[in-house]
Scaffold this motif. Structure first.
Motif, PDB file in Angstrom:
ATOM      1  N   ARG A  26       0.800  -1.141  -0.023  1.00  0.00           N
ATOM      2  CA  ARG A  26      -0.048  -0.082   0.061  1.00  0.00           C
ATOM      3  C   ARG A  26       0.860   1.071   0.009  1.00  0.00           C
ATOM      4  NH1 ARG A  26      -5.268   0.146   3.853  1.00  0.00           N
ATOM      5  NH2 ARG A  26      -5.501  -1.874   2.575  1.00  0.00           N
ATOM      6  N   GLY A  27       0.571   2.176  -0.794  1.00  0.00           N
ATOM      7  CA  GLY A  27       1.373   3.584  -1.026  1.00  0.00           C
ATOM      8  C   GLY A  27       1.310   4.272   0.486  1.00  0.00           C
ATOM      9  N   GLU A  28       0.165   4.378   1.146  1.00  0.00           N
ATOM     10  CA  GLU A  28      -0.039   5.084   2.241  1.00  0.00           C
ATOM     11  C   GLU A  28      -1.230   4.566   2.840  1.00  0.00           C
ATOM     12  OE1 GLU A  28      -0.780   9.335   1.597  1.00  0.00           O
ATOM     13  OE2 GLU A  28       1.086   9.506   0.566  1.00  0.00           O
ATOM     14  N   ARG A  29      -1.258   4.801   4.218  1.00  0.00           N
ATOM     15  CA  ARG A  29      -2.248   4.467   5.037  1.00  0.00           C
ATOM     16  C   ARG A  29      -2.661   5.326   6.227  1.00  0.00           C
ATOM     17  NH1 ARG A  29      -3.130  -1.717   7.986  1.00  0.00           N
ATOM     18  NH2 ARG A  29      -5.171  -1.165   8.894  1.00  0.00           N
ATOM     19  N   ASP A  30      -3.742   6.058   6.134  1.00  0.00           N
ATOM     20  CA  ASP A  30      -3.977   7.254   6.893  1.00  0.00           C
ATOM     21  C   ASP A  30      -2.991   8.282   6.794  1.00  0.00           C
ATOM     22  OD1 ASP A  30      -6.321   5.757   7.968  1.00  0.00           O
ATOM     23  OD2 ASP A  30      -5.091   4.927   9.455  1.00  0.00           O
ATOM     24  N   GLY A  31      -2.646   8.475   5.551  1.00  0.00           N
ATOM     25  CA  GLY A  31      -1.679   9.721   5.478  1.00  0.00           C
ATOM     26  C   GLY A  31      -0.026   9.279   5.554  1.00  0.00           C
ATOM     27  N   LEU A  32       0.014   7.985   6.264  1.00  0.00           N
ATOM     28  CA  LEU A  32       1.498   7.632   6.375  1.00  0.00           C
ATOM     29  C   LEU A  32       1.880   6.709   5.661  1.00  0.00           C
ATOM     30  CD1 LEU A  32       0.740   7.112  10.421  1.00  0.00           C
ATOM     31  CD2 LEU A  32       1.693   9.299   9.290  1.00  0.00           C
ATOM     32  N   LYS A  33       3.231   6.833   5.364  1.00  0.00           N
ATOM     33  CA  LYS A  33       4.098   5.945   4.343  1.00  0.00           C
ATOM     34  C   LYS A  33       4.652   4.533   5.025  1.00  0.00           C
ATOM     35  CE  LYS A  33       4.500   8.998   0.338  1.00  0.00           C
ATOM     36  NZ  LYS A  33       5.808   9.649  -0.412  1.00  0.00           N
TER      37      LYS A  33
END
Length: 222
Positions: A87-94
């Protein structure tokens, strides 16, 4: 000297020595500093021509571990995991447990990624799978391993290549390791893992470096 029947030899072969460097400091309030320390420690171990073994943390911890190989590539990553982690980001976090291999793919010294053991529906979206395949990841689902064993995986690893093995405990069947965050049936057997590691030690990989992740410990990014 303890005899290991799994590898038909001594538990620690003559000439090798295992050294415990202890726990690295970990402050939840300073995630970037935590990652930098993992990276610099990994690099220092490699510079000393030793083999780093990272234990503990969730599946985001291998990201700074991989970063420590910047001057020691190219490397092949063998990822054993129930989930894709692309996933590229999760909840705005990398830097999360959902994007471990996406971050690895962005490192120029990572030449190849081989995925083993994915199963179920948790954590893997169709677009993430498409992105991983477009990058060139080779995938062996748990069902594929059940049908054909691990030899097709071994055949893909070039002899003499430098290999990092990153093992998320949920890649194994929960009858082997039940205490993971999201247990799913149908994972790899213990001897599947042993066979993969022995193949790497016997010449498929000139350098085997392992990140072993215990899923009940979590690392967060502020």
């Amino acid at each position: 000297m303890r005899w290991d029947f799994d590898q038909d030899g001594p538990l620690i072969p003559e000439g090798l020595r295992a050294v415990d460097l202890g726990d690295l400091p970990n402050d939840p309030a300073t995630p970037q500093e935590n990652r930098s320390l993992i990276t610099s420690t990994t690099a220092s171990i490699l510079k000393a021509e030793a083999v780093p073994l990272l234990l503990g943390g969730d599946d985001s911890v291998p990201i700074p571990f991989f970063a420590g190989f910047e001057r020691f590539g190219p490397v092949t990553i063998l990822q054993i995991d129930a989930h894709l982690a692309w996933r590229g980001e999760r909840d705005g976090l990398k830097h999360t447990s959902s994007g471990t291999m996406r971050r690895a793919s962005e490192m120029p010294w990572v030449a190849r990624i081989i995925r083993v053991g994915q199963r179920g529906i948790g954590g893997s979206r169709e677009r993430d799978l498409a992105d991983a395949q477009a990058w060139g990841v080779t995938l062996f689902s748990a069902a594929t391993v059940r049908r054909h064993g691990v030899q097709p995986v071994i055949d893909l690893i070039s002899p003499g290549s430098q290999c990092i093995v990153t093992l998320d405990c949920d890649g194994l069947d929960p009858t082997v390791i039940p205490a993971v965050l999201i247990p799913q049936p149908g994972g790899l057997a213990y001897l599947d893992i042993v066979e993969l590691l022995l193949a790497l030690r016997s010449g498929r990989g000139s350098l085997v470096l392992i990140s072993w992740n215990w899923c009940r410990i979590r690392m967060y990014e502020a």
